[in-house]
Structure formats: C-alpha cells, structure tokens
Design an enzyme around this catalytic site. Structure first.
Site, PDB file in Angstrom:
ATOM      1  N   LYS A 109      35.506  58.701 -23.206  1.00  0.00           N
ATOM      2  CA  LYS A 109      35.938  58.630 -21.800  1.00  0.00           C
ATOM      3  C   LYS A 109      35.177  57.469 -21.161  1.00  0.00           C
ATOM      4  CE  LYS A 109      38.424  60.399 -18.392  1.00  0.00           C
ATOM      5  NZ  LYS A 109      39.829  59.987 -18.259  1.00  0.00           N
ATOM      6  N   ASP A 129      40.358  72.302 -31.648  1.00  0.00           N
ATOM      7  CA  ASP A 129      41.106  73.538 -31.372  1.00  0.00           C
ATOM      8  C   ASP A 129      42.567  73.218 -31.064  1.00  0.00           C
ATOM      9  OD1 ASP A 129      38.838  74.997 -31.760  1.00  0.00           O
ATOM     10  OD2 ASP A 129      38.816  75.963 -29.799  1.00  0.00           O
ATOM     11  N   ASP A 183      41.681  62.209 -22.588  1.00  0.00           N
ATOM     12  CA  ASP A 183      42.853  62.854 -21.974  1.00  0.00           C
ATOM     13  C   ASP A 183      44.138  62.373 -22.646  1.00  0.00           C
ATOM     14  OD1 ASP A 183      42.068  60.411 -20.890  1.00  0.00           O
ATOM     15  OD2 ASP A 183      42.734  60.868 -18.864  1.00  0.00           O
ATOM     16  N   ASP A 239      35.084  69.577 -29.839  1.00  0.00           N
ATOM     17  CA  ASP A 239      35.277  71.020 -29.727  1.00  0.00           C
ATOM     18  C   ASP A 239      36.698  71.311 -29.236  1.00  0.00           C
ATOM     19  OD1 ASP A 239      34.843  73.724 -29.542  1.00  0.00           O
ATOM     20  OD2 ASP A 239      33.295  73.623 -28.007  1.00  0.00           O
ATOM     21  N   TYR A 288      26.055  69.844 -25.079  1.00  0.00           N
ATOM     22  CA  TYR A 288      25.663  71.191 -25.506  1.00  0.00           C
ATOM     23  C   TYR A 288      24.160  71.294 -25.759  1.00  0.00           C
ATOM     24  CZ  TYR A 288      30.671  72.118 -26.166  1.00  0.00           C
ATOM     25  OH  TYR A 288      32.020  72.281 -25.972  1.00  0.00           O
TER      26      TYR A 288
END
Length: 360
Positions: free
Chosen positions: A192, A252, A224, A248, A141
């Site tokens: 990852k 959620d 994942d 992020d 970001y």
C-alpha cells in the site's frame, strides 16, 4: 538417525483433523521408509487449560528440537474473555517468532473436481494455481508500541505500529523470487505504497532484490486492487509476496477461490527450510466435535512438509495423488459438497485418503 516430527493438534476441530493427517503420515512413513518419529504436545487453549499459558516453555523446547512441526488450529470462544497476552493465538504467534518462521507459503490450487464448489464461474477459476508468500514474524501483528490510552477528553484510543526493516523485507522478497523462479517466473509484490511508509520501503527493497533475478518478471500492486483482481481474474497471478496483515487477508480470500478454506495447506519456514505446517483455516468451534470438518488441508500440509522440509517428493506426490483420487470418487465433506456427490465426515474422508495411498 530418525527425524522428529512434533504434532500439536490444538483446539476446536484441530484434534479431529490432525487424527486423520497422522494416519496418512504414519502410512507414508511406513510405505516410503521415511524414518520419522512422532511426538505429541499441546498449544493454544489446550495449553492454557493444562499449563496456564498458550505455549509452555517445554513445548517450545520440543518444537526447537524437532525437525518439523505439524499444527492443527488454535482458539475458541472458551478463551475469548481471558487477558489478551495469554489468549490461544499468542501461542501461535510465539512459536512462529521463536522458531524464526518468517516465510509463510500458502498455495491456492483448484482441484478440477471442485470447480463447482468455488463461488466463482468455473472458467474464471479452473486451472488456478497461485502461491501466496506472506511475511510472518514482522509488521503490525508484532509491532510496538501498541496499546490503549486515555485522551485528555476521557475517550479511550487504541494504537498499533506497522514496522518493517530492510533485512526483513529482503529475506521474504528472496523467498518470493525463489518460488517464482521454480514456478511460472512471475512475482507480484503487494503493498500500500501510496499511503504507508512501511510499504514505500517494501517496494524499494523488492526492486533492489529483483536485480538478482533477471529471469523473474516483477510487478507491484496495491492491496485493495490485488483483492479485487483475485476475484476478477485470479489466473493472472503466479506468486504473490506481501506483508503479514495483507497476506493474512489475501490468502483467506484466495482460499475461497478454491471452493473452501478446508482445502488449503500452508508452510511456515525458517531460513534453513525447517518448518511448521498447518491448514490455513482456524479452529472452527461452531463445528468442533461434530465429525464434519474437512481434514484435507491438514493432510495436504503433511505433503508440503515432506516436500519442503524433507525433500521427500515421491511421498509428497503420492499423498496429493491420493487426495485427488478420493475427490474423483465423489467423496466430499460438507464445505466442498455439491449435488451428485457423497457427503462424508472427517474420519471417512481420512480413511478414504489412507486407502487410496495404500493402493498406489
């Protein structure tokens, strides 16, 4: 000397939910003699409308001077078409980075009264209590270079960069370990590392930091798989620590285990526990102005603020107890409503929490 709290309601449902949180904060301030002084300002779309930028310099100065910041939500379709660098979300990114708020704490706690509101079976989620620690000022970001270029064949190509330095990883890892140490002593680092260079360094540094925390059990999981495990068997987790983008998404996802993102508060802390507190949800422009938004995440953010930035545990516990009592009464906003409960609006929910807190 009084403590200064800056209130930034923001856009969409932000002003509606913040009004209820402020009522709760003002009562707690009076009831527990906390000595807080509240001031208000604008951020996001509201700031664009007033100042032409999503975060004015004077607002940033006030945030720096405050002991804590309470934020609503930013953004909405009204500002979607403007230049990317001055969109409402840039104000949020700027205040986080300028205040050095690198650690985002997002608890996912399932209130037993809301087991039916979760989309998962009650036996999978009942008793759920997870904390997601998200790195907030680095990664994709904020990474550079980024942009859009034209290739030789005339096609446009966009690109982003996902950088992490050892020091950035080390400090967020420490927050994860510190939180795990006072909770269930289990930390799962999510990355990852089978694909991303930044994740390979992430894993290496987290392993180094682990040597200082022999009492905390460390595990690693690819993002994942972590997303899948959160839905399959969420109670295996205690504290999860991860980078900005993965955090992020995972926070959620975790919120929906609790029945609604409208229930999840969050804290963003600097190295000295000065923080900005905000609900996990966005500005929800589709329901803004209708008086139906759930204010509980913002009210619970007040509780987190009292706990983490001011060490006012009695007042924080009281607010959380008041929320639980209101849920016991069967009051629900639309997002957490189920058959047999009373559907109420934003203001009624806020008033009910105030009444419960007053009577404690």
């Amino acid at each position: 000397m009084s403590k200064q709290i800056l209130i930034l309601p923001g856009d969409g449902i932000g002003p509606e939910i913040m009004a209820e949180a402020v009522k709760v904060l003002e009562l707690a301030n009076e009831k527990y003699q906390l000595g807080f002084e509240l001031s208000h300002d604008v951020i996001g779309g509201a700031a664009i409308d007033k100042h032409g930028v999503p975060l004015a310099d004077e607002t940033l100065d006030r945030a720096r001077a405050a002991d804590a910041v309470l934020l609503g939500a930013v953004g909405g379709p009204k500002w979607d078409a403007i230049e990317r660098d001055i969109r409402p979300e840039r104000g949020l990114l700027k205040i986080r980075s300028q205040l050095g708020l690198f650690a985002n704490l997002r608890p996912a706690i399932l209130y037993p009264q809301l087991a039916d509101a979760s989309s998962l079976k009650p036996e999978i989620v009942s008793g759920l209590d997870i904390l997601i620690v998200r790195e907030l000022t680095g990664g994709i970001y904020f990474g550079a270079p980024r942009g859009t270029r034209e290739l030789e064949n005339g096609e446009r190509q966009s690109y982003d960069t996902l950088p992490y330095s050892e020091s950035e990883i080390r400090r967020i890892a420490r927050v994860g370990f510190d939180m795990a140490r006072v909770r269930g002593k289990k930390l799962c680092s999510v990355d990852k590392a089978n694909v991303l260079a930044s994740s390979q360094l992430w894993r290496e540094v987290v392993e180094q930091v682990a040597k200082d925390y022999p009492d905390v059990e460390l595990s690693h999981m690819y993002v994942d798989n972590a997303a899948m495990q959160l839905v399959r068997a969420p109670k295996q987790f205690d504290v999860m620590v991860t980078d900005n983008m993965f955090g992020d998404i995972l926070s959620d996802e975790a919120s929906m285990l609790t029945g609604s993102i409208g229930m999840l508060p969050s804290a963003s802390l600097d190295a000295h526990n000065k923080g900005m507190y905000e609900p996990c949800h966005g500005s929800a422009p589709d329901i803004a102005g209708k008086g139906v938004a759930n204010p509980l995440a913002t009210i619970l953010s007040v509780s987190m603020m009292l706990r983490y930035s001011f060490n006012q545990h009695t007042a924080a516990d009281a607010i959380e107890k008041a929320v639980s009592l209101v849920l016991d009464q069967g009051l629900r906003t639309g997002d957490i409503w189920s058959e047999g409960n009373a559907k109420v609006g934003t203001q009624e929910m806020g008033d009910a929490v105030v009444a419960a807190l007053r009577n404690l």
